[in-house]
Scaffold this motif. Structure first.
Motif, PDB file in Angstrom:
ATOM      1  N   ASP A  54       0.698  -1.360  -0.024  1.00 30.86           N
ATOM      2  CA  ASP A  54      -0.028  -0.074   0.022  1.00 30.86           C
ATOM      3  C   ASP A  54       0.828   1.091  -0.039  1.00 30.86           C
ATOM      4  OD1 ASP A  54      -2.182  -1.739  -0.089  1.00 30.86           O
ATOM      5  OD2 ASP A  54      -2.583  -1.590   2.157  1.00 30.86           O
ATOM      6  N   THR A  74       3.952   1.354  -1.179  1.00 27.73           N
ATOM      7  CA  THR A  74       4.563   1.409  -2.429  1.00 27.73           C
ATOM      8  C   THR A  74       3.640   2.026  -3.406  1.00 27.73           C
ATOM      9  OG1 THR A  74       5.659  -0.610  -1.980  1.00 27.73           O
ATOM     10  CG2 THR A  74       5.550   0.178  -4.352  1.00 27.73           C
ATOM     11  N   ARG A  75       2.401   1.784  -3.397  1.00 21.59           N
ATOM     12  CA  ARG A  75       1.240   2.555  -4.295  1.00 21.59           C
ATOM     13  C   ARG A  75       1.200   3.869  -4.069  1.00 21.59           C
ATOM     14  NH1 ARG A  75      -3.489   0.525  -2.259  1.00 21.59           N
ATOM     15  NH2 ARG A  75      -4.223   2.607  -1.729  1.00 21.59           N
ATOM     16  N   HIS A 119       2.184   6.475  -7.172  1.00 21.90           N
ATOM     17  CA  HIS A 119       1.203   7.491  -7.161  1.00 21.90           C
ATOM     18  C   HIS A 119       1.628   8.948  -7.344  1.00 21.90           C
ATOM     19  CE1 HIS A 119      -2.592   9.688  -7.225  1.00 21.90           C
ATOM     20  NE2 HIS A 119      -2.327  10.297  -6.142  1.00 21.90           N
ATOM     21  N   PHE A 122       9.126  -1.009  -7.716  1.00 17.26           N
ATOM     22  CA  PHE A 122       7.861  -1.624  -8.287  1.00 17.26           C
ATOM     23  C   PHE A 122       8.356  -3.226  -8.875  1.00 17.26           C
ATOM     24  CE2 PHE A 122       5.164  -2.298 -12.215  1.00 17.26           C
ATOM     25  CZ  PHE A 122       4.010  -2.289 -11.457  1.00 17.26           C
ATOM     26  N   SER A 158      -3.750  -5.936  -2.359  1.00 18.09           N
ATOM     27  CA  SER A 158      -3.074  -4.892  -2.335  1.00 18.09           C
ATOM     28  C   SER A 158      -2.112  -4.734  -3.509  1.00 18.09           C
ATOM     29  CB  SER A 158      -2.132  -4.488  -1.011  1.00 18.09           C
ATOM     30  OG  SER A 158      -2.762  -4.507   0.135  1.00 18.09           O
ATOM     31  N   GLN A 174      -4.175  -3.685  -6.533  1.00 21.87           N
ATOM     32  CA  GLN A 174      -4.419  -2.011  -6.434  1.00 21.87           C
ATOM     33  C   GLN A 174      -2.936  -1.569  -6.856  1.00 21.87           C
ATOM     34  OE1 GLN A 174      -6.313  -0.183  -2.965  1.00 21.87           O
ATOM     35  NE2 GLN A 174      -6.962  -2.348  -2.373  1.00 21.87           N
ATOM     36  N   LEU A 175      -2.072  -1.866  -6.613  1.00 18.75           N
ATOM     37  CA  LEU A 175      -0.697  -1.369  -6.950  1.00 18.75           C
ATOM     38  C   LEU A 175      -0.387  -1.434  -8.576  1.00 18.75           C
ATOM     39  CD1 LEU A 175       2.329  -0.336  -6.577  1.00 18.75           C
ATOM     40  CD2 LEU A 175       3.026  -2.734  -5.941  1.00 18.75           C
ATOM     41  N   GLN A 176      -0.900  -2.592  -9.099  1.00 19.72           N
ATOM     42  CA  GLN A 176      -0.635  -2.911 -10.573  1.00 19.72           C
ATOM     43  C   GLN A 176      -1.514  -1.939 -11.167  1.00 19.72           C
ATOM     44  OE1 GLN A 176       1.873  -4.744 -11.915  1.00 19.72           O
ATOM     45  NE2 GLN A 176       2.196  -5.253 -10.055  1.00 19.72           N
ATOM     46  N   GLN A 229      -2.788   1.036 -10.137  1.00 17.59           N
ATOM     47  CA  GLN A 229      -2.216   2.255  -9.986  1.00 17.59           C
ATOM     48  C   GLN A 229      -0.874   2.717 -10.836  1.00 17.59           C
ATOM     49  OE1 GLN A 229      -2.317   5.697  -9.252  1.00 17.59           O
ATOM     50  NE2 GLN A 229      -3.140   5.270  -7.072  1.00 17.59           N
ATOM     51  N   SER A 272     -10.549  -5.301  -6.742  1.00 16.32           N
ATOM     52  CA  SER A 272      -9.242  -4.662  -7.020  1.00 16.32           C
ATOM     53  C   SER A 272      -8.685  -5.293  -8.202  1.00 16.32           C
ATOM     54  CB  SER A 272      -8.245  -4.802  -5.785  1.00 16.32           C
ATOM     55  OG  SER A 272      -8.703  -4.435  -4.616  1.00 16.32           O
TER      56      SER A 272
END
Length: 953
Positions: free
Chosen positions: A735, A737-738, A742, A758, A782, A785-787, A789, A826
């Motif tokens: 989270d 890292t996201r 961002h 990443f 998570s 969601q990161l991918q 973002q 997600s």
């Protein structure tokens, strides 16, 4: 009983299983018996055994099961009964009901419910005039059953009929037909009920059943004017203590029917009948008869609340409606403290909202006339409500249970909401009115006032000021001037003083000269653990709203806060709020002062953390570490010096803002100083997800607040996150890292460390997928969601040779099949971000072309029933994306996928699949339409189309 022996649904086995269910002490045996009996009830053999179980020699528990099995077969398996057997079934049920009329009550009720279900399924074609026939059958003399028992059985049957209709599983079109047929049958029921209720020799039990029956039938929207006589007779029944409760229910249910507002003439006749209850109400209040006063109040409120508009419009009857309003006012102000001495007043609050809405909805001229009459009523209401909001004496309050205190707290919140609403009608005059009363109370030297009275008036102020902009009000300076005169000798009063000051924080920001008279009170209250919530939340509001006026007080605020933190006066959540307050406060100071204050504020915690970092991990030092990390996170959440430049340009006068900042952000300075210490803590606690979460929270809050000012930390933090995640992967690291992706992925200077991080967390997560991701739905959530973002902010990350796009895609397909809804959401988001890049990111285009069909199959499986219906919108978005960006491929894939027999569900025909496919392919612009198509198709796949479940969807 073995649930597998389905073939053995004999009378003997059913009786054995019932014996096991009722008398076996072993809970597992009971559960097995229950399971087996449920299967028996729906088996074809039920038709044979249910009649045997109803024989007179059987015990009531066994007879009850027989009657229940009958009801289940009729209500749920109606389609299995041949039409030629309807009449036989009806005759058998009638004779059983006649037999049980003087037998077991619970069995009688189940049999009545079974006959009711039969009638509803046969009406109107197969059994016209069903209700008239029931009445006739039971009124006929004969048989060994006495008249009274027959009468009670008939009333039971008539009562359960509308109730069974409400819960029946009839399809929608049948419901309308049957409701109409039942409505027409009221003419057969009404005279019977009227006669039984008015007959002097009717026993109380019969009358009570009649009232219950009326309550049941009015749920079918029986026209009010057609039950007028019964309602009148119900008012008469209120005089009989044995019938009081059922009569109240009958009257309230009748008056509350939405349809009843059409019958204004009948409503007008009801008003005097309700007003006639005032004497009975006063007597009940005087004798402490809470049940009677509660019942009468319910009647008055239901008439007022449901029909205030209709009654207000009958101008020539304005006095009788005003009398009803005053009767409800009496109920609002009923003597005694809620909820200990009375529970009635809370019922009335919604009425005052409704009446106000109705008055305010009239056009201006008409409204003015009504306001002349009702403004004084509402001023009286304010007095009544503030009286009811008063605390009891200290010793009485001490004797209340914690549950009673909590109910009283909620009641006061309801009063507060009502006052806020009433303000819309009464306006500034209400504040002046409260101020005058408070002024008189505090300056009157001759009369001693109770703290309860003062507290209630302040509570009124606070209720309004909390949500309504009182900046224009000319009484607030006077109120702030009065506050220091209050003799605060009690916790509840002190709490309300605090909350009132907090509610005026925005006003104080516009009138900073008044801060000096209230701030000392707040700082003094901070040291009292009993005032923890009110004092800390008030300080936080003041620091947030007035921060540019607080620099002269900053040293003092920080010193007092430090002292209460060191003494550990407050619970964890208040300590966190206090840190947020200090963050707001420091934001307005020059950088060197911020650093100086931060140093004195944080040093004791850093020293404590250094000690804790050296200790062997154990539960108590874990809590201490999480507490300290939480304090830092909360401080950094609100310490935002960038707002100074923005605000000084627009809202705040130039004199208020600190000089423009140069050099690194103070938060970054502190973070760099404690970075090594945090790494030490982490190295010992990497296994503990809560500690890792607390560490990530510090940086996540800081990144969110500082945004680009966080830049100097990017490289260090990326490296630390990479090491953390490689050692023990945790969702909180993803989270964070996201957040970093961002904010910093698009900045050239920071791209290399972010890219490396990443790629590293992606490859570590892919390994988790190889080993089996089912135990880590939070990490998968998570990760997706990161991918998503990354694709949104910096799609170039997917051009890297070090990133295995194919593996990420396959992980996504796998994640769509997870049972956890957040994870699936997600993942759908990830695919809706990925698919649009088919054209501009070659690796994405290639994998979608090669394996996109796998994604489509997963989506269709989900729609076919593998995933929760609540997720269908998300799957529809993925389908829409495929259609928009890969139309040619989707056309082929859909054709191939839907060709498989039984896919995505055995319940859909080839024709339905073709229709679905054509509908989807046609919609490349209207996403809403695709969602509707998917919802429709998923219902068909699940066998729910056209059922009551579909109606809720």
């Amino acid at each position: 009983m073995d649930p597998d022996t389905a073939a053995d649904f004999t009378v003997e086995n059913v009786e054995k299983a019932l014996h096991q269910l009722y008398y076996d002490p072993n809970i597992e045996n009971k559960n097995l018996a229950q399971k087996w009996l449920m299967q028996a009830q729906v088996s074809p053999q039920a038709w044979q055994f249910c009649w045997v179980l109803l024989r007179p020699e059987k015990v009531p528990e066994i007879q009850y099961f027989g009657a229940s099995a009958l009801h289940t077969k009729i209500s749920r398996y109606w389609g299995d009964i041949p039409a030629e057997q309807y009449d036989t079934l009806k005759t058998q049920l009638f004779s059983q009901i006649a037999r049980f009329a003087s037998g077991s009550k619970i069995v009688l009720t189940r049999l009545c419910v079974a006959l009711a279900s039969l009638a509803l399924n046969m009406m109107p074609e197969a059994w016209p005039g069903a209700v008239s026939e029931m009445v006739r059958m039971f009124q006929e003399e004969g048989g060994e059953v006495d008249g009274r028992a027959r009468c009670l059985a008939l009333l039971e049957l008539l009562t359960v009929l509308p109730e069974e209709f409400q819960t029946s599983r009839l399809p929608q079109y049948r419901k309308g037909q049957v409701r109409g047929a039942l409505g027409r049958e009221w003419t057969a029921v009404y005279p019977l009920l009227q006669q039984l209720l008015r007959q002097p020799d009717s026993p109380p039990l019969v009358k009570a059943r009649v009232l219950k029956c009326l309550s049941s039938w009015v749920l079918l929207d029986v026209p009010l004017n057609e039950s007028e006589g019964l309602v009148e007779a119900s008012f008469t029944a209120l005089a009989d203590p044995e019938l009081f409760d059922t009569a109240v229910e009958a009257i309230v249910n009748t008056i509350s029917q939405p349809d009843s507002q059409r019958y204004v003439n009948t409503l007008l006749k009801l008003v005097p009948q309700v007003l006639q209850l005032q004497e009975q109400l006063r007597d009940a209040v005087q004798n402490g008869d809470m049940e009677t006063s509660h019942g009468i109040c319910r009647i008055a409120v239901s008439l007022g609340e449901n029909h205030s508009r209709a009654l207000l419009e009958q101008v020539e009857h304005w006095q009788s409606f005003l009398a009803l309003v005053n009767m409800i006012m009496f109920c609002t102000g009923i003597p005694g403290h809620y909820p200990v001495n009375e529970t009635t007043s809370s019922l009335t609050l919604t009425f005052w909202y409704t009446l106000q809405d109705d008055i305010m909805s009239f056009e201006a001229e008409k409204q003015a006339i009504y306001l002349q009459v009702y403004r004084p009523v509402y001023f009286q209401l304010v007095d009544v409500l503030l009286h009811k909001a008063q605390f009891p004496t200290d010793e009485e309050y001490a004797s209340w249970s914690s549950d009673e205190k909590e109910q009283f707290r909620i009641y006061r919140v309801d009063i507060s909401d009502t006052l806020m609403y009433v303000y819309e009608m009464l306006g500034a005059e209400l504040l002046s009115n409260l101020y005058d009363k408070l002024g008189r109370l505090l300056t009157n030297t001759e009369q001693t006032t109770t703290w309860q009275h003062t507290e209630a008036l302040l509570y009124g102020f606070q209720s309004i000021a909390e949500t309504i902009d009182v900046n224009y009000s000319d009484v607030i300076p006077g109120l702030i001037g009065l506050i220091p005169r209050i003799n605060i000798n009690n916790v509840q009063l002190a709490d309300t003083v605090m909350f009132t000051i907090g509610a005026l924080a925005e006003w104080l920001a516009d009138h900073p000269v008044m801060l000096s008279s209230v701030l000392p009170l707040v700082l003094q209250a901070l040291g009292n653990p009993d005032l923890s919530v009110s004092s800390v939340s008030t300080l936080k509001k003041i620091c947030r709203e007035c921060k540019y006026d607080l620099p002269p007080y900053a040293t003092n605020i920080v010193a007092v806060s430090q002292e209460v933190l060191i003494k550990q006066i407050h619970k964890t959540s208040q300590c966190m709020w206090l840190m947020q307050a200090l963050g707001f406060l420091l934001s307005a100071l020059p950088v060197e002062e911020i650093l100086r204050n931060l140093h004195s504020l944080i040093t004791p915690y850093i020293q404590q953390l250094e000690k804790l970092a050296e200790e062997t991990p154990n539960p108590s030092n874990k809590l201490a570490i999480i507490h300290i990390l939480g304090l830092l996170s909360n401080l950094f959440t609100t310490l935002d010096i960038t707002k100074q430049e923005e605000e000084s340009g627009e809202n705040a006068p130039p004199i208020k803002s600190a000089p423009p900042q140069t050099g690194p952000n103070p938060v970054v300075v502190v973070l760099q100083q404690v970075f090594a210490l945090i790494q030490t803590v982490l190295s010992k606690w990497l296994n503990d997800s809560q500690v890792v979460e607390a560490v990530c929270a510090i940086f996540e809050k800081s990144v969110k607040t500082l945004l680009h000012d966080f830049a100097p930390m990017v490289s260090q933090l990326s490296e630390m996150l990479g090491q953390m995640y490689s050692t023990i992967p945790q969702a909180s690291a993803l989270d964070l890292t996201r957040q970093m992706v961002h904010i910093f992925a698009s900045e050239t200077n920071h791209f290399p460390p972010i890219k490396a991080l990443f790629e590293l967390v992606t490859s570590v997560t892919l390994t988790i997928f190889q080993q089996g991701p089912r135990d880590h739905p939070d990490i998968v959530d998570s990760f997706m969601q990161l991918q998503a973002q990354a694709l949104k902010r910096k799609p170039d990350l997917f051009l890297s040779e070090s990133l295995d796009v194919k593996a990420v895609f396959h992980c996504g397909v796998l994640s769509l099949k997870f049972p956890e809804a957040p994870t699936v959401k997600s993942t759908c988001l990830f695919f809706t971000e990925l698919i649009p890049h088919c054209a501009d990111i070659p690796p994405v285009g290639q994998i979608v072309q090669e394996d996109g069909k796998l994604l489509l199959l997963a989506v269709l499986e989900a729609i076919g029933g593998q995933s929760s219906r609540s997720l269908m919108d998300q799957f529809a978005e993925v389908l829409f994306c495929l259609n928009k960006h890969c139309f040619a491929l989707l056309t082929v894939w859909l054709k191939e996928a839907l060709r498989s027999p039984g896919f995505p569900s055995s319940r859909v025909s080839d024709e339905q699949k073709d229709t679905f496919s054509q509908q989807v392919l046609r919609e490349r612009v209207n996403k809403r339409r695709v969602k509707d198509i998917v919802k429709e198709f998923t219902l068909v796949c699940r066998g729910l189309h056209g059922t009551e479940y579909a109606a809720d969807y």
